[in-house]
Write an enzyme that holds these catalytic residues in place. Structure first.
Site, PDB file in Angstrom:
ATOM      1  N   CYS A   6      12.905  10.392   7.364  1.00 52.87           N
ATOM      2  CA  CYS A   6      12.628  10.208   8.551  1.00 52.87           C
ATOM      3  C   CYS A   6      14.570  10.680   9.565  1.00 52.87           C
ATOM      4  O   CYS A   6      13.911  10.578  10.080  1.00 52.87           O
ATOM      5  CB  CYS A   6      12.061   9.148   8.250  1.00 52.87           C
ATOM      6  SG  CYS A   6      13.890   8.145   7.673  1.00 52.87           S
ATOM      7  N   LYS A  42       0.799  -1.018   0.169  1.00 54.57           N
ATOM      8  CA  LYS A  42      -0.256   0.062   0.007  1.00 54.57           C
ATOM      9  C   LYS A  42       0.617   0.819  -0.158  1.00 54.57           C
ATOM     10  O   LYS A  42       1.218   1.153   0.632  1.00 54.57           O
ATOM     11  CB  LYS A  42      -1.218  -0.200   1.136  1.00 54.57           C
ATOM     12  CG  LYS A  42      -1.757   1.352   0.963  1.00 54.57           C
ATOM     13  CD  LYS A  42      -2.410   1.936   2.195  1.00 54.57           C
ATOM     14  CE  LYS A  42      -1.653   2.877   3.032  1.00 54.57           C
ATOM     15  NZ  LYS A  42      -1.478   3.937   1.734  1.00 54.57           N
ATOM     16  N   GLU A  76       9.551   1.303  11.134  1.00 53.94           N
ATOM     17  CA  GLU A  76      11.152   2.008  10.607  1.00 53.94           C
ATOM     18  C   GLU A  76       9.372   3.784  10.589  1.00 53.94           C
ATOM     19  O   GLU A  76       9.306   3.902  10.000  1.00 53.94           O
ATOM     20  CB  GLU A  76      10.955   2.024   9.155  1.00 53.94           C
ATOM     21  CG  GLU A  76      11.783   0.943   9.279  1.00 53.94           C
ATOM     22  CD  GLU A  76      13.458   0.700   9.652  1.00 53.94           C
ATOM     23  OE1 GLU A  76      13.762   2.177   9.855  1.00 53.94           O
ATOM     24  OE2 GLU A  76      13.712  -0.229   9.707  1.00 53.94           O
ATOM     25  N   GLU A  93       9.554  15.573  15.571  1.00 54.67           N
ATOM     26  CA  GLU A  93       9.472  15.622  14.112  1.00 54.67           C
ATOM     27  C   GLU A  93       8.631  16.630  13.327  1.00 54.67           C
ATOM     28  O   GLU A  93       7.816  16.942  13.010  1.00 54.67           O
ATOM     29  CB  GLU A  93       9.493  14.375  13.458  1.00 54.67           C
ATOM     30  CG  GLU A  93      10.123  14.206  12.279  1.00 54.67           C
ATOM     31  CD  GLU A  93       9.680  12.929  11.859  1.00 54.67           C
ATOM     32  OE1 GLU A  93       8.767  11.962  12.383  1.00 54.67           O
ATOM     33  OE2 GLU A  93      10.702  12.267  11.168  1.00 54.67           O
TER      34      GLU A  93
HETATM   35  P1  NAP Z   1       2.295   8.157   8.159  1.00 54.08           P
HETATM   36  O1  NAP Z   1       0.771   9.047   7.858  1.00 54.08           O
HETATM   37  O2  NAP Z   1       2.765   7.377   9.472  1.00 54.08           O
HETATM   38  O3  NAP Z   1       1.857   7.183   6.897  1.00 54.08           O
HETATM   39  C1  NAP Z   1       2.651   5.969   6.115  1.00 54.08           C
HETATM   40  C2  NAP Z   1       1.645   5.002   5.828  1.00 54.08           C
HETATM   41  O4  NAP Z   1       0.899   4.536   6.875  1.00 54.08           O
HETATM   42  C3  NAP Z   1       0.677   5.791   4.696  1.00 54.08           C
HETATM   43  O5  NAP Z   1       1.010   5.053   3.499  1.00 54.08           O
HETATM   44  C4  NAP Z   1      -0.505   5.890   5.507  1.00 54.08           C
HETATM   45  O6  NAP Z   1      -1.717   6.186   4.061  1.00 54.08           O
HETATM   46  C5  NAP Z   1      -0.776   4.448   6.273  1.00 54.08           C
HETATM   47  N1  NAP Z   1      -1.495   4.826   7.660  1.00 54.08           N
HETATM   48  C6  NAP Z   1      -1.931   6.091   8.064  1.00 54.08           C
HETATM   49  N2  NAP Z   1      -2.896   5.443   9.404  1.00 54.08           N
HETATM   50  C7  NAP Z   1      -2.593   4.233   8.940  1.00 54.08           C
HETATM   51  C8  NAP Z   1      -3.052   2.809   9.994  1.00 54.08           C
HETATM   52  N3  NAP Z   1      -3.904   3.392  10.990  1.00 54.08           N
HETATM   53  N4  NAP Z   1      -2.976   1.962   9.878  1.00 54.08           N
HETATM   54  C9  NAP Z   1      -2.744   1.497   8.827  1.00 54.08           C
HETATM   55  N5  NAP Z   1      -1.979   2.284   7.763  1.00 54.08           N
HETATM   56  C10 NAP Z   1      -1.630   3.523   7.659  1.00 54.08           C
HETATM   57  O7  NAP Z   1       4.095   9.221   7.675  1.00 54.08           O
HETATM   58  P2  NAP Z   1       3.576   9.895   6.224  1.00 54.08           P
HETATM   59  O8  NAP Z   1       2.720  11.257   6.725  1.00 54.08           O
HETATM   60  O9  NAP Z   1       3.147   9.178   5.582  1.00 54.08           O
HETATM   61  O10 NAP Z   1       4.961  10.269   6.433  1.00 54.08           O
HETATM   62  C11 NAP Z   1       5.956  11.111   7.243  1.00 54.08           C
HETATM   63  C12 NAP Z   1       5.903   9.590   8.674  1.00 54.08           C
HETATM   64  O11 NAP Z   1       7.161   8.864   8.337  1.00 54.08           O
HETATM   65  C13 NAP Z   1       7.219  10.754   9.423  1.00 54.08           C
HETATM   66  O12 NAP Z   1       7.167  10.789  10.773  1.00 54.08           O
HETATM   67  C14 NAP Z   1       8.678   9.888   8.816  1.00 54.08           C
HETATM   68  O13 NAP Z   1       9.543  10.319   9.727  1.00 54.08           O
HETATM   69  C15 NAP Z   1       8.207   8.637   8.687  1.00 54.08           C
HETATM   70  N6  NAP Z   1       9.203   8.330   7.798  1.00 54.08           N
HETATM   71  C16 NAP Z   1      10.026   7.267   8.889  1.00 54.08           C
HETATM   72  C17 NAP Z   1      10.736   6.403   7.753  1.00 54.08           C
HETATM   73  C18 NAP Z   1      12.080   5.417   7.860  1.00 54.08           C
HETATM   74  O14 NAP Z   1      12.581   4.677   7.796  1.00 54.08           O
HETATM   75  N7  NAP Z   1      11.967   5.579   9.310  1.00 54.08           N
HETATM   76  C19 NAP Z   1      10.896   6.388   6.140  1.00 54.08           C
HETATM   77  C20 NAP Z   1       9.904   7.953   5.757  1.00 54.08           C
HETATM   78  C21 NAP Z   1       8.997   8.719   6.331  1.00 54.08           C
HETATM   79  P3  NAP Z   1      -2.010   7.739   3.981  1.00 54.08           P
HETATM   80  O15 NAP Z   1      -0.893   8.458   3.924  1.00 54.08           O
HETATM   81  O16 NAP Z   1      -2.088   7.151   2.213  1.00 54.08           O
HETATM   82  O17 NAP Z   1      -3.013   8.059   4.787  1.00 54.08           O
END
Ligand code: NAP
Ligand code: MG
Length: 502
Positions: free
Chosen positions: A306, A196, A272, A406
């Protein structure tokens, strides 16, 4: 579809035809299908705010279909019981196809995510190819052990078997690369998958799905479901037929995922998550290199990384000099549409993200931190997109939201430190532990810092380097499980112990 591009820029005809084909579908059991309830959602170009495509929104029933397809494919053994070498050879073929289509995939990525074409074409794409090849090579090298036990009439060995059906949920900052980071080891180990992508950036994953079909992976081995966290992501996490979820995203959603995995079938989870990484410049560093490095550590990808080095600590004697250098570097960064040549960074990924980051900047100003550079949304020909200038704050208070939370935007919180003990205490004063950087020519001090900092990756005299062979993942609330390297295979295999009576 209206598509505003900078002057003189032409998209490849393959990119255009991909965008012009109408609603993008889901990949389930080897077929491109609409969502059962017919729902769709738009994905936007963050450089212009224009919609790029309508995409199918997978509901619970679609997740169920995809899980069944992945389960049947797994049980049939058409993938899991192939030899590792055979699986590896398909992964390698996919890497070749990615290379052949790199220009087109890079264009899609730049349109959907906003980052510069130079970066998608010469950064994300070659990295994705390298990852596929690394795991193509490892697929035939997943080994168990023979175990000497205390019974002389027993021969004991272990097998490392695939988990089964794995859900792969990824964010929008490196859409194609994150997909490959997860697909490559999951497939190498013999799992079947449901991917996804993030709702902001579904396009490169969909084009990847077509290339996967072209390579000839058995149907149901890779299913691709587009849609938001709710309902699509959550339905994957709660499904009783999913054996493991590998997630990259925010700590907040990571918590939800652990909870929902526990409340369903105790599926395995690897996370992650976010970071607030310390980057340290000692007075004895190669200062010009450190200044450039610290600048790029936080501003590349417009801070939407991240591992962003978003807390910068500068040793007191060189504080003024480094700060001045940083501000000058930040002002040299060219922000713009990712298709404009010589651009360094693109927009934030969405209007939402822009307002979140602007909120942190406003709050930072009010809370007494001083702004040294940037802090503004860019106007003129960039006004329709979500562009922000690289922003530098100095502060004296580690408890500010600016310093603890963050931000995921081009904002760095800079402060001075006086001595070692203070530095180590403050560097570790965070709930996160993803990465850290340190700049010094004293190799003893560099290693001592690497040992003292509670983070999953430490870069000495460099920042933000990745390689498929080098494990990557978090300490503390930055998650657990390691991507890349041989360790990533542990996320996608389980150990079976076999006792043989002799
Ligand atoms: P996010 O809101 O946590 O979303 C990540 C993914 O999870 C998206 O595909 C999102 O769907 C999905 N998602 C959201 N709510 C969910 C739920 N209740 N159950 C299952 N899946 C769900 O993060 P983001 O805003 O896209 O990305 C930014 C964050 O990612 C930052 O905090 C960053 O640090 C972190 N990040 C970490 C790494 C690492 O390797 N550690 C790498 C990149 C990013 P939708 O967004 O499509 O709604
Ligand atoms: Mg999100």
């Amino acid at each position: 579809m209206k598509l505003s591009l900078p002057e003189d820029v032409q998209l490849l005809s393959t990119t255009r035809s991909f965008l012009e084909r109408g609603t993008q579908k889901l990949l389930i059991a080897g077929e491109w299908v609409e969502a059962l309830d017919g729902l769709t959602f738009p994905t936007y170009n963050p450089a212009t705010g224009e919609p790029l495509a309508e995409v199918a929104l997978a509901g619970e029933a679609d997740v169920d279909r995809a899980v069944q397809a992945a389960r049947s494919a797994f049980e049939a053994g058409s993938w899991s019981r192939l030899s590792g070498e055979e699986r590896g050879s398909l992964l390698w073929k996919l890497s070749d196809l990615l290379e052949d289509h790199a220009d087109e995939l890079a264009e899609l990525e730049t349109l959907d995510n906003g980052k510069p074409l130079r970066v998608t074409r010469h950064g994300d794409l070659p990295q994705a190819v390298k990852h596929l090849r690394y795991y193509a090579g490892l697929a035939g090298k997943i080994e168990g052990k023979t175990i000497p036990v205390s019974f002389s009439n027993q021969f004991v060995y272990t097998l490392r078997e695939p988990m089964g059906v794995v859900g792969l949920i990824i964010p929008w900052n490196f859409p194609l690369l994150m997909a490959i980071w997860k697909l490559a080891p999951a497939l190498a180990a013999g799992n079947t998958t449901i991917l996804k992508p993030a709702e902001e950036t579904p396009l490169s994953a969909l084009r990847l799905g077509e290339l996967i079909q072209q390579v000839g992976f058995p149907e149901g081995v890779v299913n691709i479901l587009t849609g938001p966290g709710l309902p699509t992501g959550a339905a994957i996490v709660s499904h009783m037929g999913v054996d493991k979820v590998a997630f990259t995203g925010s700590t907040e959603v990571g918590r939800q995922i652990m909870k929902n995995a526990a409340l369903s079938n105790l599926k395995r989870v690897s996370l992650e998550l976010g970071g607030k990484s310390p980057n340290v410049i000692f007075a004895d560093a190669d200062l010009p290199k450190a200044i450039k490095g610290a600048n790029w550590a936080v501003f590349s990808t417009a801070g939407q990384e991240c591992v962003a080095g978003s807390r910068l600590f500068i040793e007191r004697p060189v504080y003024d000099q480094v700060l001045e250098g940083l501000a000058a570097e930040a002002q040299r960064i060219r922000v713009g549409n990712g298709f404009t040549p010589k651009i360094h960074i693109g927009p934030l990924v969405s209007e939402n993200q822009l307002h979140r980051v602007l909120g942190y900047i406003e709050n930072g100003k009010k809370s007494g931190a001083q702004i040294i550079a940037g802090g503004e949304r860019l106007g003129d020909d960039l006004a329709a997109g979500y562009f922000l200038s690289p922003t530098i704050f100095t502060h004296q208070d580690d408890n500010l939201p600016l310093v603890q939370e963050e931000i995921f935007g081009p904002v760095v919180a800079v402060s001075a430190f006086e001595d070692w003990q203070e530095l180590v205490g403050r560097a570790n004063q965070t709930s996160y532990g993803l990465a850290a950087g340190v700049w010094t020519l004293d190799i003893r001090k560099a290693h001592r810092f690497a040992q003292a900092v509670r983070a999953g990756t430490v870069w000495i005299n460099g920042y933000g380097l990745f390689d498929p062979a080098a494990p990557f993942g978090g300490y503390k609330e930055s998650g657990f499980g390691r991507e890349m390297g041989q360790e990533a295979l542990e996320l996608y295999t389980q150990t079976k112990t076999v006792w043989v009576g002799l």
